[in-house]
Write an enzyme that holds these catalytic residues in place. Structure first.
Site, PDB file in Angstrom:
ATOM      1  NE  ARG A 102      -3.149   0.579  -0.742  1.00  0.00           N
ATOM      2  CZ  ARG A 102      -3.423   0.622  -2.036  1.00  0.00           C
ATOM      3  NH1 ARG A 102      -3.079   1.679  -2.757  1.00  0.00           N
ATOM      4  NH2 ARG A 102      -4.027  -0.384  -2.627  1.00  0.00           N
ATOM      5  CE  LYS A 137      -2.106  28.162  -5.344  1.00  0.00           C
ATOM      6  NZ  LYS A 137      -3.136  28.624  -6.312  1.00  0.00           N
ATOM      7  CE  LYS A 169       1.074  35.641  -4.163  1.00  0.00           C
ATOM      8  NZ  LYS A 169       0.636  34.230  -4.003  1.00  0.00           N
ATOM      9  CD  GLU A 197       0.071  38.120  -6.876  1.00  0.00           C
ATOM     10  OE1 GLU A 197       0.118  36.888  -6.788  1.00  0.00           O
ATOM     11  OE2 GLU A 197      -0.576  38.847  -6.092  1.00  0.00           O
ATOM     12  CG  ASP A 218      -2.607  37.075  -9.727  1.00  0.00           C
ATOM     13  OD1 ASP A 218      -2.560  35.851  -9.928  1.00  0.00           O
ATOM     14  OD2 ASP A 218      -3.342  37.597  -8.872  1.00  0.00           O
TER      15      ASP A 218
END
Length: 281
Positions: A102, A137, A169, A197, A218
């Site tokens: 597994r 992320k 940012k 950004e 962005d």
């Protein structure tokens, strides 16, 4: 088939993952049902067309529990295989194989899923000149592995963490007062790579004048991106980001941006359908 990845401790990962699964009691099912001397042959194969990643890590789980296991890899990470393709063959202790199964499958399914989705995005922008980037992320604790998987799928890694480049940012700008001041502070701190950004065209010149080395454009439409790229005029690399999908990425990439970054590569990739079948020796 030893797996070596800069900044990643394979032995620690294997030990922690197996400890989570085994707890204090171990694999009580295999210990009760499978004779200690039993041996298995195993075949790991994909049920879908995929891009492979994580085979070396998967092999590590089997070796951790049976150092004498025989593992024959039939493809390499980064390879594209058709449905039904065999990834590796194994032979060794039946108990060890069942116990490691597994953890090994979870890892190779997850990483191959990321590589497969990344390959779909990379293929979609072929010929545009734009380079696909991943993001931060990632699942906590798995960043090095997940970013390795995006490379196997054809992307380049963006920042590995908060330490290897400044990324200014909107919240940083809000505290500093304006884009130029935020960039000036980063430059004064001796930071070499300063990514800024911007979500408006009028932020571009102040950011560049203050010393930005990379502009993240962005959530701009393709039309606005084209204007931004023209205004930048090649002075620094440009990166399109925000809400990029398989349906939109080619139009975005065709605007002339240097990079397109996609959080979905690691945030939303489904696991690859990979199985492992055993037979007694």
């Amino acid at each position: 088939m030893a797996f070596v990845l800069d900044g990643f401790d394979l032995d620690a990962f294997l030990a922690a993952t197996l400890a989570e699964d085994l707890g204090d009691g171990g694999d009580i099912t295999s210990a009760a049902v499978i004779p200690a001397e039993a041996r298995f042959r195993g075949v790991m194969a994909s049920r879908d067309s995929i891009t492979v990643a994580g085979l070396g890590v998967a092999a590590g789980f089997f070796r951790a529990l049976d150092p004498e296991v025989t593992i024959v890899p039939l493809v390499e990470d980064g390879a594209a295989i058709a449905a039904g393709g065999v990834l590796m063959r194994l032979e060794g202790s039946a108990r060890a194989m069942l116990t490691a199964e597994r953890s090994a499958l979870n890892t190779v399914q997850h990483l191959s899923g990321i590589a497969t989705l990344t390959r779909a995005y990379a293929d979609r922008i072929l010929g545009t000149g734009a380079i696909l980037l991943d993001t931060r992320k990632t699942i906590p604790g798995l960043r090095r592995l997940e970013k390795y998987a995006t490379r196997m799928g054809g992307a380049q890694n963006h920042r590995m963490g908060l330490w290897d480049a400044a990324m200014i940012k909107d919240n940083h700008v809000a505290v500093a007062g304006d884009v130029g001041e935020a960039v000036a502070r980063a430059k004064a701190a001796g930071i070499a790579r300063i990514i800024v950004e911007v979500d408006r065209i009028d932020q571009i010149e102040p950011a560049l004048a203050a010393g930005a080395t990379h502009l993240l454009l962005d959530n701009m439409t393709p039309a606005v991106l084209r204007g931004a790229v023209t205004l930048v005029g090649g002075r620094v690399p440009t990166e399109a980001s925000g809400g990029v999908t398989l349906e939109t990425i080619r139009d975005i990439a065709a605007t002339g941006v240097t990079y397109v970054s996609v959080g979905r590569l690691t945030q939303s990739a489904p696991a690859a359908d990979i199985g492992l079948d055993f037979a007694l020796v």
